[in-house]
Scaffold this active site. Structure first.
Site, mmCIF file in Angstrom:
data_model
loop_
_atom_site.group_PDB
_atom_site.id
_atom_site.type_symbol
_atom_site.label_atom_id
_atom_site.label_comp_id
_atom_site.label_asym_id
_atom_site.label_seq_id
_atom_site.Cartn_x
_atom_site.Cartn_y
_atom_site.Cartn_z
ATOM 1 N N GLY A 95 27.673 64.720 -53.884
ATOM 2 C CA GLY A 95 28.220 63.428 -54.283
ATOM 3 C C GLY A 95 27.495 62.796 -55.451
ATOM 4 O O GLY A 95 28.087 62.072 -56.250
ATOM 5 N N HIS A 104 36.372 64.116 -51.234
ATOM 6 C CA HIS A 104 36.641 62.705 -51.538
ATOM 7 C C HIS A 104 35.589 62.125 -52.465
ATOM 8 O O HIS A 104 35.761 61.036 -52.991
ATOM 9 C CB HIS A 104 36.754 61.872 -50.254
ATOM 10 C CG HIS A 104 35.463 61.389 -49.679
ATOM 11 N ND1 HIS A 104 34.518 62.224 -49.136
ATOM 12 C CD2 HIS A 104 34.943 60.135 -49.573
ATOM 13 C CE1 HIS A 104 33.492 61.499 -48.715
ATOM 14 N NE2 HIS A 104 33.706 60.244 -48.962
ATOM 15 N N LYS A 121 29.233 75.884 -54.570
ATOM 16 C CA LYS A 121 29.272 74.637 -55.334
ATOM 17 C C LYS A 121 28.802 74.838 -56.767
ATOM 18 O O LYS A 121 29.332 74.228 -57.702
ATOM 19 C CB LYS A 121 28.430 73.562 -54.640
ATOM 20 C CG LYS A 121 29.064 73.020 -53.380
ATOM 21 C CD LYS A 121 28.292 71.824 -52.847
ATOM 22 C CE LYS A 121 28.970 71.280 -51.596
ATOM 23 N NZ LYS A 121 28.232 70.134 -51.011
ATOM 24 N N ASP A 154 19.770 65.598 -50.300
ATOM 25 C CA ASP A 154 20.104 64.691 -49.199
ATOM 26 C C ASP A 154 19.138 64.762 -48.023
ATOM 27 O O ASP A 154 19.502 64.370 -46.919
ATOM 28 C CB ASP A 154 21.542 64.950 -48.726
ATOM 29 C CG ASP A 154 21.750 66.385 -48.282
ATOM 30 O OD1 ASP A 154 20.783 67.165 -48.315
ATOM 31 O OD2 ASP A 154 22.874 66.737 -47.891
ATOM 32 N N CYS A 186 4.100 57.834 -54.088
ATOM 33 C CA CYS A 186 3.497 56.516 -54.324
ATOM 34 C C CYS A 186 4.339 55.437 -53.651
ATOM 35 O O CYS A 186 3.812 54.480 -53.100
ATOM 36 C CB CYS A 186 3.420 56.218 -55.818
ATOM 37 S SG CYS A 186 2.332 57.308 -56.730
ATOM 38 N N CYS A 204 25.095 61.590 -44.537
ATOM 39 C CA CYS A 204 26.437 61.099 -44.874
ATOM 40 C C CYS A 204 27.440 61.549 -43.817
ATOM 41 O O CYS A 204 28.419 60.861 -43.539
ATOM 42 C CB CYS A 204 26.861 61.618 -46.247
ATOM 43 S SG CYS A 204 25.923 60.869 -47.589
ATOM 44 N N CYS A 244 30.921 61.297 -26.327
ATOM 45 C CA CYS A 244 30.727 60.773 -27.679
ATOM 46 C C CYS A 244 31.147 61.848 -28.677
ATOM 47 O O CYS A 244 31.880 62.767 -28.321
ATOM 48 C CB CYS A 244 29.277 60.322 -27.901
ATOM 49 S SG CYS A 244 28.106 61.681 -27.868
#
Lengths: 119, 479
Positions: free
Chosen positions: B71, B102, B116, B160, B212, B226, B432
């Site tokens: 992204g 997207h 990619k 990421d 740092c 994400c 879930c």
């Protein structure tokens, strides 16, 4: 200001921390102007105060998203201070303002930003 | 030059041919620094004083490494290629997935399944064939980081995970490369230009590095991807575009002496420092919060940390420690282990759970069901529950459950009271998305005494809706 008074502190949260503070990115809270020992409240006291009085978290201390079990701000969170006396009102890394020793002033802006890692 | 053609005739010919290809000018004897195609292609940025011919030449001679072609990396690569950066390196081991599309704008539907980096090279070549693309079809590791990064002038961290962020920053300090680091999640983004100027470790005039700013990594459990937290395409796109902008600024600001950073030491050090102090912006963190006002805020950051493990005089991160593999970034950042909070008796497999539902739906004599329908509590956030859910399931988001204080006295939350009213012989089945929050919910329900001292069963549906889709209902939506 009286010894038992409070001072308004402007808070902002980002990077997901707002989820533990009523889902509000910004809010103003009244904070005691003196800490437990009677000294003027500083940033370290504010963090303690927020953790104990404002934050909504009831899980295990080791998974606390805001402070470590030792009471320090969790690694990966930047604490930023906007001193109301600085004309530009710019936020700065609290390490530039004395970290926990920074003495709160009315309307100091304190911002807690969790680092993001998505890309 | 006397080539036997009168000057006025020559000028007329050139004027008539001025829209032709670059060859004409050279035949006329003038060597232009850029080809005619390049003048036309970059004209809109060439006429800006911030760029000009000198800036364009720097871009043309520059090489930029983009680590992570997702992204952030996609828009960054597109704008750097468009601007005429001479060489663009791309690092990624992943293949294009449909859930990338997207936001990862270099990849298209027809490229799903392609690597990619290959997809990005195709796009960049199509956009601007003046750019040399170097694909590195691999993940960045301590073993390959220095070898790859050393080939480039400027690095963009478009990855990421915290582990890769520390590794890339350390490598950039060791190799003295400026680093443009960005990240994004949900509606927010963050951007920093690090190690700029890229002075040697121990030089206080160098820009701070990632360590740092963040000396210690966040606990692995607090890191949200994400895939878990979600990401808005234009948010991460904005950050990637800003990374390309910062990279252009770093390249254009480079003085000719700095083009060969390894020879910096030979130049009068004091003069260098003065020059760089004047040029480099003070370190900043740009915060982008797309649903806040204002959307952008700039934060003044600290300078280099005197005890930084990477860029201080006492740095423990060295070329040797990196190459030897003694720096384990994955261990440093920790691994978020899957939740295993429950006894087997507190869990049910999706297959058994499906059977339970089937039994309750099967009518026996006199129209009475064989078993009462199970009480199914779905603890995903409401927005996810609204996307798709099991028939008859009830939504109580885990965020609501986890923010309910079990030690609180006084009236309990409404949802707790409602659950208490369910007959005790009815078990509660908790489900879930992936099967983690459901386990934590079972634990939390016990703390809230919803098991009524063991008289009510509270059961985790193991593996969650992902397992349900994989093993029971292939038509259940995947997101």
């Amino acid at each position: 200001m009286s010894d038992t008074g409070t001072i308004p502190i402007r808070l902002s949260f980002g990077g997901g921390l707002e989820a533990y503070f009523s889902n509000k990115r910004t809010q103003t809270v009244q904070v005691p102007s003196k800490d437990e020992s009677g000294a003027p409240s500083n940033a370290a006291f504010l963090i303690r105060y927020l953790h104990e009085n404002i934050m909504q978290y009831h899980g295990e201390a080791k998974n606390n998203p805001f402070v470590t079990p030792e009471g320090d701000v969790r690694p990966g969170i930047l604490v930023l201070i906007g001193d109301p006396d600085e004309i530009d009102g710019e936020l700065a890394d609290w390490e530039l303002e004395g970290e926990g020793a920074y003495v709160l002033k009315p309307n100091t802006l304190v911002s807690f930003i969790s680092s993001l890692h998505g890309g | 030059m006397n080539d036997g053609v009168p000057d006025d005739v020559k000028n007329e010919i050139f004027a008539a041919l001025r829209f032709g290809d670059g060859e004409v000018e050279r035949k006329g004897g003038r060597e232009w620094p850029l080809s005619g195609d390049e003048y036309r292609r970059y004209g809109r940025q060439l006429i800006m004083p911030e760029v000009g011919l000198a800036g364009q030449m720097k871009l043309k001679n520059a090489s930029v490494l983009i680590v992570g072609v997702g992204g952030l990396g996609c828009p960054a690569a597109a704008y750097l290629a468009g601007a005429g950066v001479g060489t663009i390196g791309l690092v990624d081991a992943d293949d294009v997935e449909v859930s990338n599309l997207h936001r990862q704008i270099l990849h298209g539907t027809a490229k799903v399944g392609m690597s990619k980096v290959e997809s990005a090279v195709l796009y960049i070549n199509g956009l601007n064939d003046e750019v040399q693309c170097i694909p590195h079809h691999e993940r960045i590791f301590p073993e390959n980081a220095l070898g790859i990064i050393s080939q480039y002038d400027v690095v963009l961290d478009c990855t990421d995970t915290p582990a890769s962020r520390y590794l890339i920053s350390d490598s950039c300090v060791l190799l003295r490369k400026p680093l443009v680091s960005a990240s994004a999640l949900r509606t927010e983004g963050q951007l920093m230009v690090l190690n700029n100027p890229p002075r040697p470790a121990g030089d206080v005039h160098g820009g701070p590095c990632y360590r740092c700013i963040f000396p210690k990594p966040p606990p692995a459990a607090s890191v949200v991807t994400c895939g878990e937290g979600g990401i808005l395409g234009p948010v991460v796109g904005t950050m990637g575009v800003l990374q390309s902008l910062e990279a252009l600024k770093v390249i254009i600001a480079t003085s000719s002496e700095e083009d060969t950073p390894m020879e910096l030491d030979e130049i009068d050090a004091q003069q260098q420092q003065q020059q760089q102090r004047k040029k480099a912006d003070p370190p900043n963190l740009l915060l982008f919060s797309s649903f806040s006002k204002p959307m952008f805020r700039s934060i003044r950051l600290r300078s280099r940390r005197a005890d930084c493990a990477a860029c201080s005089a006492q740095a423990s991160v060295t070329v040797e420690s990196l190459n030897s593999g003694s720096l384990d970034y994955v261990q440093f950042c920790g691994v978020s282990s899957p939740v295993a909070a429950l006894q087997p008796s507190e869990r049910i497999s999706v297959k058994s759970f499906a059977q339970l539902i089937a039994d309750s739906e099967q009518e026996v004599h006199f129209g009475r069901p064989l078993a009462a329908p199970p009480v199914v509590l779905d603890v995903r956030e409401k927005v996810q529950f609204d996307l798709c859910s099991l028939k008859g399931s009830i939504n109580i988001p885990y965020s609501v459950i986890s923010s309910t204080d079990p030690s609180a006295t006084g009236p309990s939350a409404t949802w707790v009271d409602e659950l208490r009213r369910i007959p005790l012989d009815q078990a509660l089945y908790i489900i879930c998305r992936l099967g983690n929050d459901s386990q934590l919910t079972v634990k939390r329900f016990r703390e809230l005494a919803l098991d009524e001292g063991g008289r009510r069963r509270i059961v985790d549906v193991a593996g969650g809706l992902k397992a349900w889709r994989d093993k029971v209902d292939r038509d259940f939506p995947e997101y």
